[in-house]
Design an enzyme around this catalytic site. Structure first.
Site, PDB file in Angstrom:
ATOM      1  N   GLU A 116       0.826  -1.215   0.000  1.00 33.68           N
ATOM      2  CA  GLU A 116       0.000   0.000   0.000  1.00 33.68           C
ATOM      3  C   GLU A 116       0.860   1.266   0.000  1.00 33.68           C
ATOM      4  O   GLU A 116       0.484   2.278  -0.608  1.00 33.68           O
ATOM      5  CB  GLU A 116      -0.957  -0.012   1.187  1.00 33.68           C
ATOM      6  CG  GLU A 116      -1.951  -1.164   1.190  1.00 33.68           C
ATOM      7  CD  GLU A 116      -2.792  -1.247  -0.078  1.00 33.68           C
ATOM      8  OE1 GLU A 116      -3.134  -0.188  -0.653  1.00 33.68           O
ATOM      9  OE2 GLU A 116      -3.110  -2.378  -0.499  1.00 33.68           O
ATOM     10  N   HIS A 163      -0.450  -1.177  -9.836  1.00 37.76           N
ATOM     11  CA  HIS A 163      -0.174  -2.605  -9.756  1.00 37.76           C
ATOM     12  C   HIS A 163       0.745  -3.049 -10.880  1.00 37.76           C
ATOM     13  O   HIS A 163       0.589  -2.628 -12.031  1.00 37.76           O
ATOM     14  CB  HIS A 163      -1.472  -3.409  -9.833  1.00 37.76           C
ATOM     15  CG  HIS A 163      -2.281  -3.312  -8.574  1.00 37.76           C
ATOM     16  ND1 HIS A 163      -3.659  -3.265  -8.573  1.00 37.76           N
ATOM     17  CD2 HIS A 163      -1.904  -3.240  -7.272  1.00 37.76           C
ATOM     18  CE1 HIS A 163      -4.088  -3.182  -7.324  1.00 37.76           C
ATOM     19  NE2 HIS A 163      -3.054  -3.150  -6.521  1.00 37.76           N
TER      20      HIS A 163
END
Length: 241
Positions: free
Chosen positions: A188, A197
């Site tokens: 995170e 991602h």
């Protein structure tokens, strides 16, 4: 409304391409197994992969925003009911440290409740925010599924962690029903620094799906993660004012 078979097949293809599976559009065993894993709630950069053929995907994605300040503060808005306050503070410091080891970034915990920190960390459950995430992951749904989500630098820098999850501060191979809080926090923090991602490079901390049964005790950032973060901030050789 039920999605058409063509739309569903396209969605499955996008999922497979994002995760470096052969984009057949069919939910085979390999695809099904990945879909069942716990994951981060941030969007996958699907729109960027549509113009790229299979095998031509970049291993990482940058969001497009970054911090201009290399000395960043972070603040805990609250603490988990599942882990000790002292343990959380220690693990989060270590998680930030993994990114500062490969960049000129420095992170300082702030205890000032009145002054906004660059990055806020909050433990929440169920519906709790209006977040830059798709509707189905803007809320938490209890144990499993989406475990955390994060805003990017241009959106203010907030890390939300699902406190309904079965957290452990670090992975315990004897307890595979729990999730490593440290592993998820490192992921995170990558988002809050401007990384999206990765395309499921095996071992990449920025892959959308978390490992919950095979996290090495002393896991490190993957080469892909290091290349991506240094694209944004450079390496440790940069001299700060």
């Amino acid at each position: 409304m039920v999605r058409s078979s063509d739309a569903m097949q396209e969605a499955v293809k996008n999922f497979q391409s994002m995760n470096r599976l052969k984009p057949t559009g069919k939910i085979n065993e390999e695809t099904k197994k990945l879909m069942k894993r716990s994951r981060c709630g941030n969007r996958d950069p699907v729109s960027r992969i549509k113009s790229r053929s299979y095998g031509e995907l970049l291993p990482y994605e940058l969001h497009g925003s970054k911090w201009t300040n290399y000395k960043l503060t972070y603040r805990f808005k609250n603490f988990s009911q599942k882990m000790t306050k002292e343990g959380i503070i220690k693990i989060v410091k270590e998680a930030f440290g993994m990114w500062s080891q490969v960049t000129p970034l420095r992170f300082i915990e702030s205890n000032d409740k009145k002054k906004r920190a660059h990055i806020d960390i909050q433990f929440s459950t169920r519906i709790h925010c209006c977040h830059e995430a798709p509707p189905d992951s803007a809320k938490f749904e209890g144990p499993g599924g989406v475990m955390a989500h994060t805003t990017y630098p241009e959106d203010g820098g907030e890390i939300h962690v699902d406190d309904d999850e079965n957290w452990r501060l670090e992975y315990d191979p004897k307890d595979t029903n729990t999730m490593s809080f440290k592993y998820v926090m490192v992921h995170e923090i990558g988002h809050v620094l401007g990384l999206e991602h990765s395309h499921f490079v095996e071992g990449s901390i920025m892959a959308p799906y978390y490992y919950n049964t095979d996290v090495p005790p002393n896991f490190k950032l993957h080469e892909t993660d290091i290349i991506a973060i240094q694209k944004l901030y450079g390496n440790q050789s940069i001299k700060l004012p």
